[in-house]
Write an enzyme that holds these catalytic residues in place. Structure first.
Site, PDB file in Angstrom:
ATOM      1  N   CYS A 104      -2.588 -10.830   4.953  1.00 18.28           N
ATOM      2  CA  CYS A 104      -3.406 -10.796   4.798  1.00 18.28           C
ATOM      3  C   CYS A 104      -4.524 -11.229   3.531  1.00 18.28           C
ATOM      4  O   CYS A 104      -5.109 -12.713   3.574  1.00 18.28           O
ATOM      5  CB  CYS A 104      -5.177  -9.251   5.202  1.00 18.28           C
ATOM      6  SG  CYS A 104      -6.895  -9.471   4.597  1.00 18.28           S
ATOM      7  N   CYS A 149      -6.501  -1.437   4.214  1.00 21.10           N
ATOM      8  CA  CYS A 149      -7.684  -0.917   4.613  1.00 21.10           C
ATOM      9  C   CYS A 149      -7.949  -0.757   5.363  1.00 21.10           C
ATOM     10  O   CYS A 149      -9.081  -0.034   5.526  1.00 21.10           O
ATOM     11  CB  CYS A 149      -8.202  -2.624   4.140  1.00 21.10           C
ATOM     12  SG  CYS A 149      -7.541  -3.670   5.544  1.00 21.10           S
TER      13      CYS A 149
END
Length: 343
Positions: free
Chosen positions: A89, A187
């Site tokens: 990410c 997340c």
């Protein structure tokens, strides 16, 4: 003409103080918050930007996040690997697409609340990613896949601060996120239930749990339910604790063994990235991490090819896990990082 910096704002104390410090230093600061459909902190980021009186923009990256990160996460588990989505990410989304958005908005740099230092190496004429002053919070491990071009365009104001100092600044400002609890979770897995998450993408594929001599001791519903070193949830009764040593996605077999046999010294990694420079020597002493919550341990780094390395630890390490990230350090800076692969 002022230098414009876009700060990736998550709504937490680290990115909030990053924006504050840069504004205090005289930069023209704008806030960018990614919308990837999993964050509950978008409102907090907006409130902080208003408090600091800086422009704030939302960047919708839900589709890209699904294609680049969720797909990688699912496919890794499907093939018996244990991925580290945060590393990719950072490379592809935060320091990739978000950096591009920052450039579109006229920013000269992107800045984040990562605890890491960016240091110019005059001898090598390159920027180094150095471990943070606060070694307990150091996040260089998660940035090992960044390129030199990405590092050049990024600022890390928290690298010289401790977490306590950051919270103190926030307290003195009276900013409402000063004591906000920080998330340690992936997340998109706020409940930590990755098995339930994966079940939305992967069908059960039953297999056997076996010992090293091939004896069947149990069954399972899919290799994606396991990771190397796992003890809990095996549902086998052998009279002694056993741990996952190997996962074979082809046969569906999950091998369990005694704890001592899950330690190893050799780590083979592929798709290796050198964020700053490619070393002259093909074999050298270095330090390495095979997961975030460990202390860098010494050993020998052997560069097999431009994209392959073998790291041999001096002392055996617990649960060397295919799919996780090997990060190697030299003189406290990130030398290289790669994906741990089965031998």
């Amino acid at each position: 003409m002022s230098i414009k910096v876009a700060v990736g704002m998550s709504g937490g104390v680290d990115s909030s103080i990053t924006a504050y410090l840069l504004k205090k230093e005289g930069y023209e600061v704008i806030g960018l918050t990614m919308n990837i459909a999993y964050s509950s902190s978008i409102k907090d980021a907006k409130k902080v930007a208003e408090y600091l009186n800086i422009p704030h923009f939302f960047v919708d990256l839900k589709k890209e996040f699904e294609e680049k990160i969720i797909k990688y996460f699912v496919e890794s588990y499907k093939h018996g690997y244990t991925p580290n989505p945060c590393v990719f990410c950072n490379k592809l989304i935060k320091f990739g697409l978000l950096l591009e958005k920052a450039k579109e908005l006229g920013a000269d740099f992107l800045s984040t609340g990562h605890y890491v230092r960016k240091v110019w190496d005059e001898e090598r004429k390159t920027y180094l990613l150095m471990r943070a002053k606060d070694l307990k919070k150091d996040q260089s491990y998660f940035l090992g896949m960044l390129t030199q071009e990405q590092i050049k365009k990024t600022l890390f104001p928290l690298g010289e601060l401790t977490k306590e100092e950051v919270r103190k600044i926030a307290d003195e400002l009276g900013i409402f996120v000063a004591n906000k609890k920080e998330s340690q979770d992936i997340c998109f897995l706020p409940d930590k239930d990755y098995k339930r998450f994966l079940s939305k993408y992967l069908e059960d594929k039953p297999g056997k749990i076996i010992t090293e001599d091939g004896k069947e001791v149990g069954y399972h519903s899919g290799v994606f339910s396991f990771t190397i070193g796992q003890r809990r949830g095996l549902r086998v009764a052998l009279g002694v604790p056993v741990y996952v040593k190997d996962i074979d996605p082809n046969t569906g077999n999950v091998t369990v063994t005694d704890r001592e046999k899950v330690f190893g010294k050799e780590v083979y990694a592929v798709n290796v990235n050198y964020p700053s420079y490619f070393p002259e020597k093909r074999e050298l002493r270095a330090y390495a991490m095979i997961r975030y919550n460990m202390k860098p341990s010494p050993g020998v780094l052997k560069i097999v090819s431009e994209k392959e390395v073998l790291f041999i630890f001096d002392d055996p390490q617990w649960a060397i896990t295919p799919g996780q990230i090997l990060v190697c350090y030299l003189d406290n800076h990130v030398l290289c990082a790669g994906i741990i692969e089965r031998k």
